[in-house]
Design a protein around this motif. Sequence first.
Motif, mmCIF file in Angstrom:
data_model
loop_
_atom_site.group_PDB
_atom_site.id
_atom_site.type_symbol
_atom_site.label_atom_id
_atom_site.label_comp_id
_atom_site.label_asym_id
_atom_site.label_seq_id
_atom_site.Cartn_x
_atom_site.Cartn_y
_atom_site.Cartn_z
ATOM 1 N N MET A 139 0.819 -1.304 0.143
ATOM 2 C CA MET A 139 0.119 0.053 -0.075
ATOM 3 C C MET A 139 0.977 1.444 0.045
ATOM 4 O O MET A 139 1.799 1.304 0.793
ATOM 5 N N LEU A 140 0.603 2.107 -0.961
ATOM 6 C CA LEU A 140 1.385 3.279 -0.994
ATOM 7 C C LEU A 140 1.028 4.542 -0.184
ATOM 8 O O LEU A 140 -0.375 4.547 0.143
ATOM 9 N N TRP A 141 2.001 5.269 0.209
ATOM 10 C CA TRP A 141 1.581 6.406 0.952
ATOM 11 C C TRP A 141 0.541 7.182 0.307
ATOM 12 O O TRP A 141 -0.159 8.183 0.787
ATOM 13 N N SER A 142 0.416 7.122 -1.017
ATOM 14 C CA SER A 142 -0.330 8.427 -1.863
ATOM 15 C C SER A 142 -1.806 7.623 -1.907
ATOM 16 O O SER A 142 -2.696 8.309 -2.244
ATOM 17 N N ASP A 143 -1.976 6.341 -1.308
ATOM 18 C CA ASP A 143 -3.062 5.778 -1.433
ATOM 19 C C ASP A 143 -4.132 6.769 -0.652
ATOM 20 O O ASP A 143 -3.805 6.988 0.504
ATOM 21 N N PRO A 144 -5.528 6.888 -1.275
ATOM 22 C CA PRO A 144 -6.298 7.711 -0.566
ATOM 23 C C PRO A 144 -6.903 6.786 0.799
ATOM 24 O O PRO A 144 -7.055 5.578 0.910
ATOM 25 N N GLU A 145 -7.054 7.465 2.018
ATOM 26 C CA GLU A 145 -7.461 6.670 3.037
ATOM 27 C C GLU A 145 -8.865 5.933 2.737
ATOM 28 O O GLU A 145 -9.608 6.563 2.259
ATOM 29 N N ASN A 146 -9.117 4.927 3.749
ATOM 30 C CA ASN A 146 -10.393 4.278 3.683
ATOM 31 C C ASN A 146 -11.230 4.754 4.340
ATOM 32 O O ASN A 146 -11.944 4.387 5.497
ATOM 33 N N GLU A 147 -11.923 6.074 4.151
ATOM 34 C CA GLU A 147 -13.151 6.649 4.750
ATOM 35 C C GLU A 147 -14.026 6.788 3.455
ATOM 36 O O GLU A 147 -13.849 7.281 2.581
ATOM 37 N N PRO A 148 -15.188 7.058 4.091
ATOM 38 C CA PRO A 148 -16.450 7.419 3.106
ATOM 39 C C PRO A 148 -16.312 8.960 2.464
ATOM 40 O O PRO A 148 -15.421 9.674 3.135
ATOM 41 N N PRO A 149 -16.753 8.922 1.180
ATOM 42 C CA PRO A 149 -16.672 10.497 0.745
ATOM 43 C C PRO A 149 -17.447 11.410 1.421
ATOM 44 O O PRO A 149 -18.366 11.229 2.042
ATOM 45 N N GLU A 150 -17.122 12.704 0.958
ATOM 46 C CA GLU A 150 -17.664 13.647 1.811
ATOM 47 C C GLU A 150 -19.219 13.873 1.805
ATOM 48 O O GLU A 150 -19.933 13.891 2.770
ATOM 49 N N GLU A 151 -19.949 13.545 0.551
ATOM 50 C CA GLU A 151 -21.395 13.510 0.829
ATOM 51 C C GLU A 151 -22.053 12.379 1.475
ATOM 52 O O GLU A 151 -22.864 12.759 2.376
ATOM 53 N N LEU A 152 -21.423 11.315 1.759
ATOM 54 C CA LEU A 152 -21.854 10.149 2.763
ATOM 55 C C LEU A 152 -21.591 10.623 3.889
ATOM 56 O O LEU A 152 -22.607 10.195 4.965
ATOM 57 N N ARG A 153 -20.495 11.248 4.544
ATOM 58 C CA ARG A 153 -20.260 11.558 5.783
ATOM 59 C C ARG A 153 -21.424 12.730 6.142
ATOM 60 O O ARG A 153 -22.026 12.819 7.345
ATOM 61 N N ASP A 154 -21.631 13.792 5.169
ATOM 62 C CA ASP A 154 -22.662 14.836 5.403
ATOM 63 C C ASP A 154 -24.059 14.161 5.640
ATOM 64 O O ASP A 154 -24.824 14.205 6.604
#
Length: 42
Positions: free
Chosen positions: A1-16
């Motif tokens: 897993m590369l350091w540039s990979d996005p974190e495993n968290e839901p997208p902004e709309e989903l969190r909202d």
Amino acid sequence: MLWSDPENEPPEELRDMQETLRRLGFFLAAAMLIALLVLGLS
């Protein structure tokens, strides 16, 4: 897993949406409680 990979968290709309649903659930619970109190006191 590369350091540039996005974190495993839901997208902004989903969190909202989750935050909105949480607030709505709290509001509905409070409204029900108040309605029960009003009906019980009348």
